[in-house]
Design an enzyme around this catalytic site. Structure first.
Site, PDB file in Angstrom:
ATOM      1  N   GLU A  61       0.888  -1.173   0.000  1.00 50.96           N
ATOM      2  CA  GLU A  61       0.000   0.000   0.000  1.00 50.96           C
ATOM      3  C   GLU A  61       0.916   1.210   0.000  1.00 50.96           C
ATOM      4  OE1 GLU A  61      -1.411   3.214   1.360  1.00 50.96           O
ATOM      5  OE2 GLU A  61      -2.159   2.168   3.129  1.00 50.96           O
TER       6      GLU A  61
ATOM      7  N   CYS B 201      -1.981   8.885   3.838  1.00 51.42           N
ATOM      8  CA  CYS B 201      -1.883   8.496   2.430  1.00 51.42           C
ATOM      9  C   CYS B 201      -3.190   8.777   1.687  1.00 51.42           C
ATOM     10  CB  CYS B 201      -1.518   7.022   2.313  1.00 51.42           C
ATOM     11  SG  CYS B 201      -2.658   5.906   3.163  1.00 51.42           S
TER      12      CYS B 201
END
Length: 495
Positions: free
Chosen positions: A251, A287
Site C-alpha cells: 500500500e 496516504c
C-alpha cells in the site's frame, strides 16, 4: 501501561515470546517540543532480525495447525488488552507522533474495529469450501503462506500495523513486524499486548535501520511481505521479493484528487467542515487525504470563500495534548522541510499561498515542527504542489470546466490510491465510475469515508493487493484447490 506522564518511555524488541533487551537505543523526540524526548527504541541488528525470522519460522508449523477457535480467542484477548490500555496508548501516541489526542484515540478506534472484524469473520472467510455438481467435486482450502514480514509507516503506525497482524495470525501465519523509527513506541506496546496472548514466535517485533528492513524483505524464510509506505521504497521491496518470488501486499503513496461538481452545495457548513478535515486531519500526513482539489469554475470563488471560513473555524494549531487542538506539528523535520520547499516553490512561481487557522500560543508554536495549514491558489495543473504528494498541511485548489475535464485532471497521475467526488449523489457516483483509484468516496473523504468491511488499496503505482474487508484477509492465504472430477480421463484420448 501507565505511560501518561512526560517521562521518556523505553520500548524493546519482542522475539520468540520474550522481551529482547538491546544494548543500544535511539531517542524519539516529541515533535511538538523538540527539546523533549518522548522515548527510546532499540537499535536492533541484522542478527536480531534473523533471530526473529527463525523464531517465526520455527513456530509456523505448529501455529498453522492450531484450531481457528483458539486463534480467534487469543486475538480477542489481545484486543481487550488494547481497549483496557487505550487512554495511555493514545497519550503516548500523541507525544511521539504529534497527533492531537482525539486523532490518536481515533486511530486506536480504527485499529480495534478492524481487528474485531477480522476476528469475528475469520472462521467464515478462511473456512474450507466443498463444491459438488454433475462434473465432480472440488475442495477449496485457504492455506497460510508462512512467515510474514510486516513493515509499517509513521503516519498511522497502529492502524497500519494491526491491519496486517490480525488477518495474518488468524489465517495461521507467523509474523515479524518492523515499525518506523519516526513512531516506534506505541506500536511496540500494542504489539507486545497482542503477542503475549500467542505462542512463542508467532508474533515478533524488531526495530532498526535500513539493514534490518533489507533482511526482513530478502531472507529466504520470509514468504510474504506486507508493506505500507512510499512508492520508491515499494519498488525496492519488489526487487528484493523477486529473488525468491515472495508474495507481496504493497500500500504505497497517493496523490488523491477531490472533485467538487457544479451541483455541490458550498453553503452546506457540515460538508465544508468535512472537506477541511479531509485535507488536514493528522496535519495532512495520511496516504488517503485529499491532496488535489478540483472545483467547477462556476462555484470556484464561492467555494474558496466558504472553505476559508470553515477552515478558520476548525483549524486550531497547538499542543496536541490539549482537547481544543485539532492540528498538531508535522511528525519530523525532513517532512516539514519538504512541505515548506513546496510552498517556497509555489510563492516563487507567483501562486497565492494563504495561511489558515489560528495559533493560541505562538511561543509554543516555535518549539516544535509546527506550520500553519495553507491553501495554494492559482497554481498550474502540473506545478510541484499539485503533481507531488505533499503529505503535510497544504493543499492546492484548482478550477475545472466540465466533468470530462475533472476526470482527466484527476487521472493525470502515476498514483491512484483514493479519490472523492462531491455533489448531487447520483451525479457524483457517475463521475466516480471514471476515476482511476482503488477507492472513491462520495461527499466525504479520507478516514471519514473509510469502511473497514470493504477492500482498500491502490491502482497504478499506488500499490499491489488490498487491505481491510474479506479481500484484505485473503491476502494472507494461498488458495489450494483439490479437484475430484467424475470423469477422470480426457474423452478424446485413444485407448
Amino acid at each position: 501501561m501507565g505511560a501518561t506522564n512526560n517521562e521518556p518511555h523505553t520500548v524493546e524488541a519482542y522475539i520468540n515470546g520474550e522481551v529482547y533487551k538491546s544494548e543500544e537505543h535511539e531517542p524519539r523526540m516529541n515533535p511538538a517540543k523538540t527539546d523533549e524526548t518522548a522515548g527510546y527504541w532499540p537499535l536492533n541488528s541484522v542478527e536480531d532480525a534473523k533471530r526473529a525470522i527463525d523464531a517465526a519460522d520455527a513456530a509456523f508449523d505448529s501455529w498453522r495447525k492450531t484450531e481457528m477457535k483458539d486463534r480467534v480467542e487469543r486475538m480477542k484477548k489481545g484486543i481487550q488488552k488494547i481497549k483496557d490500555n487505550q487512554h495511555d496508548l493514545a497519550a503516548l501516541l500523541s507525544r511521539e507522533h504529534g497527533k492531537p489526542l482525539y486523532d490518536a484515540e481515533g486511530e486506536l478506534t480504527v485499529s480495534i474495529m478492524f481487528m474485531e472484524y477480522a476476528a469475528d469473520n475469520a472462521e467464515r472467510v478462511y473456512k474450507e469450501e466443498i463444491n459438488e455438481d454433475e462434473r465432480g467435486k472440488n475442495v477449496l482450502r485457504h492455506e497460510p503462506i508462512g512467515v510474514v514480514s510486516a513493515i509499517s509507516p509513521w503516519n498511522y503506525p497502529l492502524a497500519l500495523s494491526t491491519e496486517k497482524i490480525a488477518p495474518a495470525l488468524l489465517a495461521g501465519n507467523t509474523m515479524v513486524l518492523k515499525p518506523s523509527p519516526m513512531a516506534p513506541l506505541t506500536v511496540t506496546e500494542v504489539t507486545h499486548l497482542i503477542a503475549e496472548e500467542f505462542p512463542a514466535g508467532v508474533l515478533n517485533i524488531v526495530h532498526g535501520d535500513a539493514d534490518v528492513g533489507i533482511e526482513l524483505t530478502s531472507n529466504d524464510k520470509v514468504r510474504k511481505i506486507a508493506f505500507t509506505g512510499g512508492t520508491n521504497t515499494g519498488k525496492h521491496i519488489m526487487k528484493a521479493a523477486a529473488e525468491t518470488i515472495k508474495n507481496v501486499t504493497l500500500e504505497l503513496g497517493g496523490n488523491d484528487p477531490a472533485i467538487f461538481l457544479d451541483d455541490f452545495d458550498v453553503n452546506d457548513e457540515a460538508a465544508m467542515r468535512r472537506v477541511v478535515i479531509s485535507n488536514f486531519l493528522t496535519g495532512g500526513q495520511i496516504c488517503m487525504i485529499a491532496k488535489r482539489m478540483y472545483v467547477h469554475e462556476s462555484i470556484y470563488d464561492q467555494f474558496v470563500e466558504k472553505y476559508i471560513e470553515a477552515a478558520n473555524k476548525w483549524l486550531r494549531i497547538g499542543d496536541p495534548t490539549k482537547e481544543e487542538t485539532t492540528v498538531g506539528p508535522v511528525n519530523n523535520k525532513n517532512q516539514l522541510e519538504f512541505v515548506q520547499d513546496l510552498l517556497d516553490d509555489s510563492e516563487k512561481q507567483g501562486y497565492e499561498v494563504k495561511q489558515l487557522g489560528k495559533v493560541d500560543d505562538e511561543e509554543f508554536f516555535e518549539k516544535g515542527y509546527f506550520m500553519y495549514p495553507t491553501i495554494v491558489l492559482g497554481a498550474d495543473y502540473d506545478s510541484r504542489v499539485v503533481a507531488e504528494e505533499q503529505f503535510g498541511p497544504t493543499v492546492p485548489i484548482l478550477k475545472f470546466k466540465d466533468d470530462a475535464h475533472a476526470i482527466e485532471l484527476a487521472n493525470d497521475s502515476e498514483l491512484g490510491l483514493t479519490s472523492s467526488v462531491w455533489g448531487e449523489e447520483e451525479h457524483a457516483i457517475e463521475v466516480s465510475r471514471h476515476i482511476e483509484a482503488g477507492v472513491t468516496m462520495v461527499n466525504t473523504a479520507a478516514i471519514q469515508g473509510l469502511d473497514i468491511r470493504y477492500p482498500f488499496g491502490g491502482v497504478k503505482q499506488s500499490g499491489i493487493g488490498r487491505e481491510y474487508g474479506e479481500e484484505g484477509m485473503l491476502e494472507y492465504v494461498d488458495s489450494h484447490a483439490i479437484n475430484i472430477p467424475k470423469t477422470k480421463d480426457l474423452p478424446h484420448i485413444p485407448q
